[in-house]
Design a protein around this motif. Structure first.
Motif, PDB file in Angstrom:
ATOM      1  N   ALA A 252       0.818  -1.208   0.000  1.00  0.00           N
ATOM      2  CA  ALA A 252       0.000   0.000   0.000  1.00  0.00           C
ATOM      3  C   ALA A 252       0.849   1.253   0.000  1.00  0.00           C
ATOM      4  O   ALA A 252       0.551   2.245  -0.688  1.00  0.00           O
ATOM      5  N   ASN A 253       1.939   1.245   0.740  1.00  0.00           N
ATOM      6  CA  ASN A 253       2.812   2.406   0.812  1.00  0.00           C
ATOM      7  C   ASN A 253       3.488   2.654  -0.539  1.00  0.00           C
ATOM      8  O   ASN A 253       3.604   3.796  -0.992  1.00  0.00           O
ATOM      9  N   ASN A 254       3.955   1.543  -1.153  1.00  0.00           N
ATOM     10  CA  ASN A 254       4.560   1.704  -2.488  1.00  0.00           C
ATOM     11  C   ASN A 254       3.567   2.254  -3.519  1.00  0.00           C
ATOM     12  O   ASN A 254       3.913   3.056  -4.384  1.00  0.00           O
ATOM     13  N   TYR A 255       2.312   1.795  -3.439  1.00  0.00           N
ATOM     14  CA  TYR A 255       1.299   2.293  -4.388  1.00  0.00           C
ATOM     15  C   TYR A 255       1.043   3.779  -4.185  1.00  0.00           C
ATOM     16  O   TYR A 255       0.909   4.544  -5.148  1.00  0.00           O
ATOM     17  N   VAL A 256       1.003   4.178  -2.889  1.00  0.00           N
ATOM     18  CA  VAL A 256       0.770   5.586  -2.593  1.00  0.00           C
ATOM     19  C   VAL A 256       1.901   6.441  -3.131  1.00  0.00           C
ATOM     20  O   VAL A 256       1.702   7.497  -3.738  1.00  0.00           O
ATOM     21  N   GLU A 257       3.134   5.997  -2.918  1.00  0.00           N
ATOM     22  CA  GLU A 257       4.280   6.755  -3.415  1.00  0.00           C
ATOM     23  C   GLU A 257       4.295   6.786  -4.946  1.00  0.00           C
ATOM     24  O   GLU A 257       4.663   7.796  -5.552  1.00  0.00           O
ATOM     25  N   HIS A 258       3.881   5.669  -5.565  1.00  0.00           N
ATOM     26  CA  HIS A 258       3.858   5.608  -7.033  1.00  0.00           C
ATOM     27  C   HIS A 258       2.819   6.574  -7.617  1.00  0.00           C
ATOM     28  O   HIS A 258       3.069   7.241  -8.618  1.00  0.00           O
ATOM     29  N   THR A 259       1.657   6.636  -6.983  1.00  0.00           N
ATOM     30  CA  THR A 259       0.604   7.518  -7.487  1.00  0.00           C
ATOM     31  C   THR A 259       0.933   8.988  -7.281  1.00  0.00           C
ATOM     32  O   THR A 259       0.466   9.848  -8.027  1.00  0.00           O
ATOM     33  N   LYS A 260       1.743   9.300  -6.264  1.00  0.00           N
ATOM     34  CA  LYS A 260       2.126  10.700  -6.055  1.00  0.00           C
ATOM     35  C   LYS A 260       3.007  11.215  -7.188  1.00  0.00           C
ATOM     36  O   LYS A 260       2.991  12.401  -7.515  1.00  0.00           O
ATOM     37  N   MET A 261       3.805  10.310  -7.768  1.00  0.00           N
ATOM     38  CA  MET A 261       4.715  10.720  -8.829  1.00  0.00           C
ATOM     39  C   MET A 261       3.995  10.916 -10.165  1.00  0.00           C
ATOM     40  O   MET A 261       4.520  11.554 -11.069  1.00  0.00           O
ATOM     41  N   LYS A 262       2.798  10.383 -10.298  1.00  0.00           N
ATOM     42  CA  LYS A 262       2.042  10.548 -11.550  1.00  0.00           C
ATOM     43  C   LYS A 262       1.391  11.925 -11.615  1.00  0.00           C
ATOM     44  O   LYS A 262       1.017  12.501 -10.605  1.00  0.00           O
ATOM     45  N   CYS A 263       1.244  12.426 -12.871  1.00  0.00           N
ATOM     46  CA  CYS A 263       0.579  13.743 -13.072  1.00  0.00           C
ATOM     47  C   CYS A 263      -0.922  13.546 -12.969  1.00  0.00           C
ATOM     48  O   CYS A 263      -1.506  12.657 -13.607  1.00  0.00           O
ATOM     49  N   THR A 264      -1.529  14.384 -12.209  1.00  0.00           N
ATOM     50  CA  THR A 264      -2.985  14.343 -12.080  1.00  0.00           C
ATOM     51  C   THR A 264      -3.628  15.302 -13.071  1.00  0.00           C
ATOM     52  O   THR A 264      -3.069  16.355 -13.385  1.00  0.00           O
ATOM     53  N   VAL A 265      -4.779  14.961 -13.589  1.00  0.00           N
ATOM     54  CA  VAL A 265      -5.502  15.789 -14.555  1.00  0.00           C
ATOM     55  C   VAL A 265      -6.376  16.769 -13.788  1.00  0.00           C
ATOM     56  O   VAL A 265      -7.336  16.366 -13.125  1.00  0.00           O
ATOM     57  N   GLU A 266      -6.018  18.044 -13.851  1.00  0.00           N
ATOM     58  CA  GLU A 266      -6.844  19.052 -13.180  1.00  0.00           C
ATOM     59  C   GLU A 266      -7.974  19.545 -14.070  1.00  0.00           C
ATOM     60  O   GLU A 266      -9.082  19.761 -13.615  1.00  0.00           O
ATOM     61  N   ASP A 267      -7.684  19.752 -15.394  1.00  0.00           N
ATOM     62  CA  ASP A 267      -8.702  20.288 -16.290  1.00  0.00           C
ATOM     63  C   ASP A 267      -8.321  19.972 -17.731  1.00  0.00           C
ATOM     64  O   ASP A 267      -7.143  19.780 -18.061  1.00  0.00           O
ATOM     65  N   ILE A 268      -9.304  19.914 -18.596  1.00  0.00           N
ATOM     66  CA  ILE A 268      -9.094  19.730 -20.036  1.00  0.00           C
ATOM     67  C   ILE A 268      -9.520  21.016 -20.723  1.00  0.00           C
ATOM     68  O   ILE A 268     -10.649  21.476 -20.542  1.00  0.00           O
ATOM     69  N   MET A 269      -8.642  21.604 -21.519  1.00  0.00           N
ATOM     70  CA  MET A 269      -8.910  22.875 -22.191  1.00  0.00           C
ATOM     71  C   MET A 269      -9.197  22.630 -23.675  1.00  0.00           C
ATOM     72  O   MET A 269      -8.639  21.721 -24.291  1.00  0.00           O
TER      73      MET A 269
END
Length: 368
Positions: A252-269
């Motif tokens: 679970a900790n590794n997954y959390v750290e992995h997801t933090k490094m990914k870019c999150t989609v805030e908005d589509i223009m």
């Protein structure tokens, strides 16, 4: 001379009076008509013509003396004309300009033909038989012209019908082209919407996959925590549960750290292509309009004959060679006789030389 008093009409004859006053005759009296009104076409005595002139509607009528009216028969007619001038409605057309071959009132002659010498009073011109009128040829020409004008009117009507039909076709073409533009814009709109749908679906699938993995990690953490909290477990089972809990925590900790490094989609223009709108803004119409004129030759007049005139003066040594022609304001024509070095003036109607002058040298033609 007879007066306006009562006279027995039974003994009245043409030997007594040439014509009778129409007003007196209507009242049962007989008086000699000393005046003639061209507009009313009636004769009046001296007394009645004064009453006639006092009527506002008759104030501008053309009243002639009896001496200006041809008589001798029961159907007397005036030598003056009753037709009124179009430009000066208070005047009658009674003048003729021979130079311009045109009729008009005295005001027209004074204004438009003041430089013309050959102007005549029409009643005197006709009375002196100095001008012959052939109405039969004019009527034939007018009848032919009326037929030609009627044919031209039919052509105009046909042209109008063709024009209206062509207008309907052009409007249909414009609407068809507009529909083509609308269809293409609909396709562009659908493509843009599909692109957004695909992009959102991709991100949506990624988010759903992340949620599933989070749920799985959460389930493992919860299960391990519950097993460790169990009071029935022996030391060996506790050891196993601890190791399983450590593994679940690491995953679970590794997954959390992995997801933090990914870019999150805030908005589509969406950035619209402004060049499309710019092109439309610079267009005033949906296309260009061109004209193709079709000329139709209409001959209102036909040449039925021609004449030759000798304009050579006696002092000319050579045949007349006309190098230039000019029409003057008074209607006369100026000819330049190049070979004889002369400047000649011609009568506008008779085409005869009225006067001329000798030039010092051969005349030169000016191009300006």
């Amino acid at each position: 001379m007879a007066t306006g008093k009562q006279i027995d009409t039974d003994i009245l004859s043409d030997e007594i009076f040439d014509v009778l006053c129409s007003m007196c005759k209507n009242k049962g009296r007989n008086a000699e008509g000393e005046k003639y009104c061209v507009d009313c076409k009636d004769y009046f005595c001296i007394t009645c013509v004064q009453v006639h002139s006092q009527v506002p509607l008759c104030a501008g009528h053309n009243v002639l003396d009896k001496s200006q009216v041809k008589s001798g028969t029961s159907k007397c007619y005036p030598r003056a004309l009753a037709e009124r001038c179009d430009k000066h409605s208070h005047k009658h057309i009674d003048m003729y300009c021979q130079i311009h071959d045109n009729v008009g009132c005295s005001t027209c002659m004074a204004v438009d033909h003041r430089l013309c010498k050959d102007t005549f009073y029409i009643p005197e011109l006709i009375q002196n038989n100095t001008y012959q009128i052939s109405s039969r040829e004019i009527q034939t020409m007018l009848k032919a012209l009326a037929t030609t004008l009627a044919e031209q009117a039919d052509r105009f009507k046909q042209d109008k019908q063709r024009l209206l039909k062509r207008k309907a076709e052009l409007l249909a073409d414009i609407r068809k082209f507009r529909q083509e533009i609308n269809d293409h814009l609909d396709k562009l709109e659908k493509s843009s919407i599909d692109e957004i749908e695909d992009k959102v679906k991709c991100f949506e699938d990624t988010i759903e996959d992340g949620l599933k993995q989070l749920q799985a990690n959460k389930f493992r953490i919860t299960s391990a925590s519950d097993k460790l909290a169990s009071k029935k477990a022996n030391p060996a089972e506790v050891f196993v549960y601890v190791k399983m809990a450590e593994y679940a925590a690491n995953v679970a900790n590794n997954y959390v750290e992995h997801t933090k490094m990914k870019c999150t989609v805030e908005d589509i223009m969406f950035q619209p292509d402004r060049t499309i709108l710019t092109q439309l803004e610079h267009r005033n119409t949906l296309g260009t309009l061109s004209e193709k004129l079709t000329k139709t030759s209409v001959n209102l007049f036909q040449i039925k004959g021609n004449k030759s005139y000798n304009v050579k003066v006696k002092s000319g040594k050579y045949d007349c060679y006309t190098s230039s022609v000019c029409c003057m304001e008074d209607g006369s024509i100026i000819l330049v006789d190049y070979m004889n070095k002369k400047l000649q003036r011609l009568h506008s109607c008779k085409y005869t030389v009225t006067d001329y002058c000798d030039l010092p040298a051969y005349p030169m033609k000016c191009d300006q």
